[in-house]
Scaffold this motif. Structure first.
Motif, short mmCIF file in Angstrom:
data_model
loop_
_atom_site.label_atom_id
_atom_site.label_comp_id
_atom_site.label_asym_id
_atom_site.label_seq_id
_atom_site.Cartn_x
_atom_site.Cartn_y
_atom_site.Cartn_z
N ILE A 1 3.67 15.42 2.87
CA ILE A 1 4.23 14.92 1.61
C ILE A 1 3.23 13.95 1.00
N ILE A 2 2.76 14.27 -0.20
CA ILE A 2 1.89 13.36 -0.94
C ILE A 2 2.76 12.53 -1.87
N HIS A 3 2.57 11.21 -1.85
CA HIS A 3 3.41 10.34 -2.66
C HIS A 3 3.05 10.46 -4.14
N TYR A 4 1.78 10.44 -4.48
CA TYR A 4 1.24 10.57 -5.84
C TYR A 4 1.37 9.30 -6.69
N ASN A 5 2.28 8.39 -6.34
CA ASN A 5 2.63 7.33 -7.30
C ASN A 5 2.68 5.97 -6.62
N MET A 6 1.67 5.64 -5.82
CA MET A 6 1.65 4.37 -5.12
C MET A 6 1.37 3.23 -6.09
N LYS A 7 2.31 2.30 -6.19
CA LYS A 7 2.13 1.10 -7.00
C LYS A 7 3.19 0.09 -6.57
N SER A 8 3.00 -1.15 -6.94
CA SER A 8 3.84 -2.23 -6.42
C SER A 8 5.29 -2.12 -6.88
N SER A 9 5.54 -1.48 -8.02
CA SER A 9 6.91 -1.34 -8.49
C SER A 9 7.69 -0.29 -7.70
N ASN A 10 6.99 0.54 -6.94
CA ASN A 10 7.65 1.55 -6.11
C ASN A 10 7.79 1.11 -4.66
N VAL A 11 7.52 -0.16 -4.38
CA VAL A 11 7.72 -0.72 -3.05
C VAL A 11 8.81 -1.79 -3.15
N LEU A 12 9.92 -1.60 -2.44
CA LEU A 12 11.00 -2.57 -2.43
C LEU A 12 10.96 -3.37 -1.13
N ILE A 13 11.61 -4.51 -1.13
CA ILE A 13 11.63 -5.38 0.05
C ILE A 13 13.09 -5.57 0.47
N ASP A 14 13.40 -5.21 1.74
CA ASP A 14 14.78 -5.33 2.17
C ASP A 14 15.09 -6.76 2.63
N GLY A 15 16.32 -6.97 3.10
CA GLY A 15 16.78 -8.31 3.45
C GLY A 15 15.99 -8.96 4.57
N SER A 16 15.34 -8.16 5.43
CA SER A 16 14.56 -8.72 6.54
C SER A 16 13.08 -8.83 6.20
N GLY A 17 12.72 -8.57 4.93
CA GLY A 17 11.33 -8.71 4.51
C GLY A 17 10.47 -7.49 4.76
N GLU A 18 11.05 -6.35 5.17
CA GLU A 18 10.29 -5.14 5.43
C GLU A 18 10.07 -4.35 4.13
N ALA A 19 8.91 -3.70 4.05
CA ALA A 19 8.60 -2.86 2.89
C ALA A 19 9.37 -1.55 2.98
N LYS A 20 9.90 -1.10 1.83
CA LYS A 20 10.59 0.18 1.74
C LYS A 20 9.99 0.94 0.56
N VAL A 21 9.33 2.04 0.85
CA VAL A 21 8.62 2.81 -0.17
C VAL A 21 9.54 3.85 -0.78
N GLY A 22 9.58 3.90 -2.10
CA GLY A 22 10.41 4.86 -2.81
C GLY A 22 9.59 5.75 -3.72
N ASP A 23 10.28 6.62 -4.47
CA ASP A 23 9.67 7.55 -5.44
C ASP A 23 8.73 8.54 -4.78
N TYR A 24 8.91 8.82 -3.51
CA TYR A 24 8.02 9.72 -2.78
C TYR A 24 8.49 11.16 -2.95
N GLY A 25 7.53 12.07 -2.94
CA GLY A 25 7.84 13.50 -2.90
C GLY A 25 8.43 14.07 -4.16
N LEU A 26 8.53 13.27 -5.25
CA LEU A 26 9.20 13.79 -6.43
C LEU A 26 8.38 14.83 -7.16
N ALA A 27 7.05 14.81 -6.96
CA ALA A 27 6.22 15.82 -7.61
C ALA A 27 6.57 17.22 -7.14
N LYS A 28 7.00 17.35 -5.87
CA LYS A 28 7.37 18.65 -5.35
C LYS A 28 8.67 19.18 -5.96
N LEU A 29 9.48 18.26 -6.49
CA LEU A 29 10.71 18.70 -7.16
C LEU A 29 10.42 19.34 -8.50
N LEU A 30 9.23 19.09 -9.01
CA LEU A 30 8.88 19.52 -10.36
C LEU A 30 7.64 20.40 -10.28
#
Length: 952
Positions: free
Chosen positions: A787-816
């Protein structure tokens, strides 16, 4: 472990101390092992060097005499070695050649190396050496023939020992690219065996001494870019074998000595950038072997001698930056080998006469700017089919631009600025398909920019300011995706700016000041921070940048002509209802009647507009409510079997009943919107069990190929589980609406914490390092699943309650599946600065390495707290270039986010920034894999463990 990883481990390794028993080793093995002990070898190029071997003849970089098995050559060029050049080499008594160029040593070297009785060649160029060149080295160089210490940091003067005659066999001496000072020692000319001498790019000064007649074997003399003064030695012409003379970039004065006319073998004569005076001597034409003649940047004030026409092999003629007079020498085009002609910045005049029929013209550069040429630009310019650069700026040319320029398919740069040209820009310019720079500023050109300009896809600079151009700016200019600089200021352009201009990802300047543009400014990328000075004197522009609100779109007012007669039907539109009161009779209306009728018509139009808007709102609300109802009921719904758009499918991967405690109004409600991205908006809602979820509404539905393909890709993503990846919990499908249901992450985005001083919070170094490591682990997991993310940027990285990084918006290019890389560049890679360079080239395959590039930019953003690209009032700061420059200057620690203060470990921060730079290499193959990146980060975090692992 790959070479990329090992190059980074250089930051972590320590010298290995070896205990040797000299009784068990021969001299060559002993010497080389001692030499290796002073080195760091991060790429393990010297892995084959084993102290237990009887002979080093099979070691990497070592050559031996087959009869004696003694080392004769040691060639370790570009091995990435560091450390110092130690005494071990003194053991190699049969050594004939030692070459250690392109490494990273420190300090200097032992002068005793020259005592090796068989040594012929020493190449320590580009090695990082410094200090003074050991004076004793040249006292003992009786066998040396070639010595190069080029491109180091040597200081002091040229060693006096060179004057002692001990180096009588020396044929080549290269001390260029250092910081040597003082004069050339006159005794240097006593090295009568010298063939090549290069002292360029130092800080040498004083006059070039006489006595050059002793250099009767000299072929090449390079003294460029120093601070030499005074006249050239009169006896320079006695060096009859000279083939190359480069004394450019000094302050040499006086006239050219007549003795130079004896240099008949000279092929390169470069005296540019000095203070020479007088005439360009006619004897220059007698130097029959000349290929390059450069007398630019001096004070010659004669005409161009006709004798130069004899130089049939001349390839480069540069007489620019003098005070030459006379007419253009049309005979230059008979020099069949000529490729570059530069006569700019002189006092030449007259018309430009070109060959009237195609000939074997080889000219690639024609530079005539800054003279007093006049007349029209000849149509015959189209005969120069090899031409790449044409600069006729700052002259007195008039008339129209010849359309034949469009026939120059190799032309890359065209500058006709600051003349008196008129007429329009020829549409034939579209034939110059290689054009990168087009400068036509400060003329009298009229008309519009021809639409055919889009046929020049490489165009990066378009300068048309200070003309009389007019009309709208056509949308197809946005097809020139390589545009970086656009200046169309001080013209008469009008109309609205195409919104598609915001897709120009490389734009750094867009000056439209002093025109008549109107309407809204484009939004996004460069236009979010365009300097206000670039928009000045366009009073009808609106938008946040110019602090003028754009008016709402209203229906055009009805204009009635009181003298118009017409017949109307009772079935026509509401604006005609008042006319129907007269039952199709011809009427003449008073002004007051017209006003009354117009007011009634406007009221009727208003009623119709409100009605239409209400219908649309109800329709949209019905669609969204239907989606919300399906989500709240957890299954299928169908309002009308005849209308496919009114039926949807909801799937939750956990099998739970997704009822929403807030009711259907919360789903896709503007008040619950969390943000918007390249694929769509994200909303928050809460399940009945109290668990919040995030709903992404895709806004690119037209690019979804089919329900089957969509569901297949979504279900694949739904199986993905990783602590640093946002979990996809379900989806909703209709042909016109697709929703993705994600876990809700409460801590906000990384972009918010780094750049929003109000709602974000200050991240410590420890938190930043953990986030970098978490993002790296998430990408590693995605890449393992292809799976290629294609869209790595700071707005697509969220931070959970324990301070861990959570990467989103992944794999959406394959949907299209209909997305190509150019849609991705504008739709997904909307944040300028994160996009890998291969996105701009159709012939380069897009791989996981584009994610590595975006990750590298993200690393630098996290460490420095700065955005990938920042626009200042008169400058653009690219973060990668900023950090790379600081690293080269030795001040990279100053790039760490100042808000952290001094509370960060430099032994972690500096290697992390170096890793970020490696990840942003322009060549994809030079970037590490994400698994390697994780390995490197773990080694940086625990350097002691890594050192222990590397010890033998």
């Amino acid at each position: 472990m790959s070479a990329v990883v090992l190059s980074v481990l250089l930051l972590l390794l320590v010298p290995i101390c070896l205990s040797l028993d000299p009784t068990t080793l021969n001299d060559d093995v002993l010497g080389l092992i001692v030499f290796k002990a002073d080195l760091q070898d991060p790429e393990e190029k010297l892995l084959s060097w084993n102290e237990d071997d009887d002979t080093p003849c099979r070691w990497t970089g070592v050559k031996c005499d087959p009869k004696t098995n003694r080392v004769t050559e040691l060639v370790l060029d570009g091995f990435g070695l560091s450390g110092k050049i130690g005494r071990g080499l003194l053991q190699l008594q049969s050594l004939r050649k030692v070459s250690l160029s392109n490494n990273n040593f420190t300090g200097t070297f032992h002068s005793g190396i020259a005592r090796l009785g068989n040594l012929r060649t020493v190449d320590f160029s580009n090695c990082g050496l410094g200090g003074e060149i050991p004076d004793g080295f040249f006292k003992q160089c009786r066998t040396l023939m070639e010595v190069s210490f080029a491109n180091n940091g040597f200081t002091g003067s040229i060693p006096e020992s060179l004057e002692l005659g001990a180096c009588s066999t020396l044929a080549s001496l290269n001390l260029s690219g250092n910081q040597l000072t003082g004069p050339i020692p006159k005794g240097l000319w006593s090295l009568n065996g010298l063939r090549d001498l290069d002292l360029s790019d130092n800080r040498l000064s004083g006059e070039i001494p006489d006595g050059m007649s002793k250099l009767f074997n000299i072929r090449s003399l390079r003294l460029k870019r120093n601070a030499f003064t005074g006249a050239l030695p009169d006896d320079i012409g006695t060096c009859l074998l000279l083939k190359e003379i480069d004394l450019s970039g000094n302050s040499i004065s006086g006239e050219l000595p007549d003795s130079m006319q004896k240099l008949s073998m000279c092929g390169v004569l470069n005296l540019g950038g000095n203070s020479l005076i007088g005439d360009v001597p006619a004897w220059v034409g007698e130097l029959g072997n000349l290929k390059t003649l450069d007398l630019s940047g001096n004070r010659f004030n004669s005409t161009i001698p006709d004798s130069i026409r004899k130089l049939k092999g001349l390839e480069n003629l540069d007489l620019s930056g003098n005070s030459l007079t006379g007419k253009f020498p049309k005979w230059v085009f008979k020099l069949q080998a000529l490729e570059k002609l530069n006569l700019s910045d002189n006092n030449l005049g007259g018309t430009l006469e070109l060959p009237t029929s195609p000939t074997n013209l080889t000219i690639k550069v024609l530079h005539l700017s800054g003279n007093t040429f006049s007349g029209v630009i000849p149509l015959e310019i189209g005969n120069f089919r090899e031409l790449r650069i044409l600069n006729l700026s700052r002259n007195g040319f008039f008339g129209s631009i010849p359309a034949s320029i469009g026939e120059l398919k190799s032309l890359e740069g065209l500058d006709l600025g600051h003349n008196h040209l008129n007429g329009t820009i020829p549409s034939d310019f579209g034939g110059a398909i290689s054009l990168k720079q087009l400068i036509l500023e400060d003329n009298f050109l009229t008309g519009n920019i021809p639409s055919q300009i889009e046929r020049c896809p490489a165009l990066s600079s378009l300068i048309l300011s200070k003309n009389k151009l007019s009309g709208p700016l056509l949308p197809n200019i946005a097809n020139l995706t390589n545009l970086q600089t656009v200046d169309i200021s001080e013209n008469n352009f009008s109309g609205a700016l195409p919104m598609s201009l915001s897709n120009l990802a490389h734009l750094v300047l867009f000056n439209i000041s002093h025109n008549k543009f109107s309407g809204a400014l484009p939004a996004g990328n460069f236009f979010n921070s365009i300097p206000i000075s670039s928009l000045a004197d366009n009073p009808s522009l609106c938008g946040s940048i110019v602090k003028v609100s754009c008016p709402a779109v209203l229906p055009k007012p009805i204009v009635l002509n009181p003298n118009t007669s017409s017949e109307v039907s009772s079935h026509e539109n509401p604006s005609s209802l008042s006319s129907n009161l007269h039952h199709k009779k011809k009427i003449i209306l008073s002004i007051s009647a017209v006003i009354a009728i117009a007011a009634a018509a406007l009221i009727a139009l208003g009623v119709i507009a409100v009605t239409v808007l209400n219908i649309q709102v109800r329709s949209s609300a019905a669609t969204n409510s239907a989606a919300a109802l399906a989500l709240s009921e957890g299954g299928y719904y169908s309002h009308s079997p005849a209308t496919e758009s009114n039926s949807g499918k909801l799937v939750m991967f956990s099998g739970d009943d997704p009822e929403f405690s807030t009711g259907t109004h919360a789903v896709l409600n503007k008040d619950c919107e969390l943000g918007r991205g390249g694929f769509g908006a994200v909303y928050k809602t809460v399940l009945q069990d109290g668990r919040p979820v995030a709903i992404k509404k895709l806004t690119v539905s037209s690019l979804v190929k089919s329900q089957e393909d969509f569901e297949r890709e979504v279900k694949k993503l739904g199986k993905l589980r990783h602590p640093n990846v946002i979990t996809l919990e379900g989806y909703y499908w209709t042909p016109s609406l697709q929703l993705l249901i994600y876990e809700f992450v409460s801590g906000g985005s990384l972009n918010q914490h780094l750049h929003d001083r109000k709602s974000g919070r200050l991240l410590s170094w420890q938190e930043r390092f953990n986030l970098i490591l978490g993002i790296a682990r998430s990408l590693t997991h995605l890449h393992e699943l292809n799976i290629i993310h294609y869209n790595m940027k700071s707005s697509n990285v969220l931070i959970d309650g324990s301070g861990e990084a959570k990467v989103g918006d992944y794999g959406l290019a394959k949907l299209l599946p209909m997305l190509d890389r150019y849609v991705l560049s504008s739709k997904i890679q909307s944040a300028l600065g994160y996009m890998a360079p291969e996105f701009g080239c159709r012939t380069v395959k897009i791989t996981e390495k584009c994610d590595v590039y975006g990750f590298g930019v993200l690393v630098l953003e996290i460490v420095t707290g700065r955005r990938p690209v920042e626009y200042m009032e008169d400058d653009v700061v690219v973060l990668c270039d900023l950090v790379r420059g600081a690293l080269e200057e030795g001040s990279v620690e100053e790039c760490v986010d100042r808000r952290i203060g001094g509370d960060f470990p430099a032994d972690e921060a500096v290697p992390v920034m170096k890793l970020g730079l490696i990840c942003t290499s322009q060549v994809p193959s030079n970037r590490p894999d994400m698994a390697e990146v994780v390995n490197i980060l773990e080694l940086i975090r625990s350097p002691q463990d890594s050192q222990e692992d590397e010890l033998p």
